[in-house]
Design a protein around this motif. Sequence first.
Motif, mmCIF file in Angstrom:
data_model
loop_
_atom_site.group_PDB
_atom_site.id
_atom_site.type_symbol
_atom_site.label_atom_id
_atom_site.label_comp_id
_atom_site.label_asym_id
_atom_site.label_seq_id
_atom_site.Cartn_x
_atom_site.Cartn_y
_atom_site.Cartn_z
ATOM 1 N N PHE A 74 0.814 -1.220 0.000
ATOM 2 C CA PHE A 74 0.000 0.000 0.000
ATOM 3 C C PHE A 74 0.851 1.275 0.000
ATOM 4 N N PHE A 75 2.049 1.213 0.589
ATOM 5 C CA PHE A 75 2.978 2.355 0.624
ATOM 6 C C PHE A 75 2.325 3.606 1.220
ATOM 7 N N LEU A 76 1.588 3.434 2.301
ATOM 8 C CA LEU A 76 1.030 4.583 3.012
ATOM 9 C C LEU A 76 2.023 5.052 4.071
ATOM 10 N N ILE A 77 2.061 6.361 4.313
ATOM 11 C CA ILE A 77 2.938 6.920 5.342
ATOM 12 C C ILE A 77 2.231 6.774 6.689
ATOM 13 N N PRO A 78 2.804 6.004 7.618
ATOM 14 C CA PRO A 78 2.066 5.661 8.845
ATOM 15 C C PRO A 78 1.751 6.849 9.752
ATOM 16 N N THR A 79 2.547 7.927 9.658
ATOM 17 C CA THR A 79 2.331 9.076 10.546
ATOM 18 C C THR A 79 1.374 10.114 9.953
ATOM 19 N N LEU A 80 0.912 9.885 8.721
ATOM 20 C CA LEU A 80 -0.028 10.803 8.086
ATOM 21 C C LEU A 80 -1.435 10.227 8.120
ATOM 22 N N THR A 81 -2.422 11.092 8.180
ATOM 23 C CA THR A 81 -3.803 10.630 8.131
ATOM 24 C C THR A 81 -4.131 10.087 6.747
ATOM 25 N N VAL A 82 -5.272 9.440 6.668
ATOM 26 C CA VAL A 82 -5.751 8.927 5.379
ATOM 27 C C VAL A 82 -5.824 10.053 4.355
ATOM 28 N N LYS A 83 -6.420 11.169 4.730
ATOM 29 C CA LYS A 83 -6.556 12.285 3.798
ATOM 30 C C LYS A 83 -5.200 12.838 3.388
ATOM 31 N N GLN A 84 -4.273 12.952 4.314
ATOM 32 C CA GLN A 84 -2.938 13.461 3.992
ATOM 33 C C GLN A 84 -2.199 12.514 3.059
ATOM 34 N N ASN A 85 -2.387 11.204 3.232
ATOM 35 C CA ASN A 85 -1.779 10.237 2.320
ATOM 36 C C ASN A 85 -2.315 10.408 0.905
ATOM 37 N N VAL A 86 -3.603 10.649 0.787
ATOM 38 C CA VAL A 86 -4.209 10.848 -0.530
ATOM 39 C C VAL A 86 -3.657 12.106 -1.194
ATOM 40 N N GLN A 87 -3.344 13.115 -0.401
ATOM 41 C CA GLN A 87 -2.880 14.393 -0.933
ATOM 42 C C GLN A 87 -1.396 14.400 -1.299
ATOM 43 N N LEU A 88 -0.643 13.370 -0.943
ATOM 44 C CA LEU A 88 0.809 13.367 -1.158
ATOM 45 C C LEU A 88 1.224 13.638 -2.612
ATOM 46 N N PRO A 89 0.610 12.988 -3.623
ATOM 47 C CA PRO A 89 1.048 13.272 -5.000
ATOM 48 C C PRO A 89 0.886 14.733 -5.406
ATOM 49 N N VAL A 90 -0.073 15.416 -4.808
ATOM 50 C CA VAL A 90 -0.259 16.840 -5.097
ATOM 51 C C VAL A 90 0.941 17.634 -4.592
ATOM 52 N N LEU A 91 1.428 17.266 -3.423
ATOM 53 C CA LEU A 91 2.626 17.927 -2.873
ATOM 54 C C LEU A 91 3.832 17.679 -3.764
#
Length: 221
Positions: free
Chosen positions: A95-112
């Motif tokens: 899944f490659f989710l960042i464990p310290t970020l919320t679900v919404k913040q993980n979804v927003q990562l490519p935008v950053l």
Amino acid sequence: MSKIIELKNISKIYNRGSETVHAVKDITFTLNKGDYVSVMGPSGSGKTTLLNIMGCLDKPSNGSIFINDTETSDLQERDLVNIRKENIGFVFQQFFLIPTLTVKQNVQLPVLFAKKKIDDKKARELLELVGLGKRMEHLPSQLSGGEMQRVAIARSLINDPPILLADEPTGNLDTKNANNIMSLFERLNSKGLTVIIVTHNPELVKHCTKVVHIEDGQIKN
């Protein structure tokens, strides 16, 4: 229908010590906008190599590949990055989710990473789409495997790519969650998204519009 991915005589050769490995051998095929395609084959058949080439994560040793009519085979990495950002969403078995970020913040990562303005509304809409509207402030550790994969799918769509590439996206899931993920892909495809899935599970491809069988690096259709 208009072409969205076109491969012409694609080969990929690796050197592993003194051994030469022909991972993909002279593959030619075309995918159209709106296709829902499964790439099937046994382990080591070249499925992931082929997907990585289609996703501009890897370059072919020979042949040409066109993404939305743009020839990508000889592009520099900075140009390939732009092709990926504008055209392709990726979903992997992990899944490659960042464990310290919320679900919404993980979804927003490519935008950053794309250095775009964060669109809070878009992230919320995508999480609603994948059935996680009430979980967006949770951490990944608070989710099931199926939920984490749905977060990864929402993340892959945040930049509005016309193509979604998924490499064994249900490999870590039980049957129920795997079927839910495949139903989600079908729903996304019905909205116009071109979906290409690598899998070795024949039960998961019943609703695909095309099935590409690959064995020993070659298409066997």
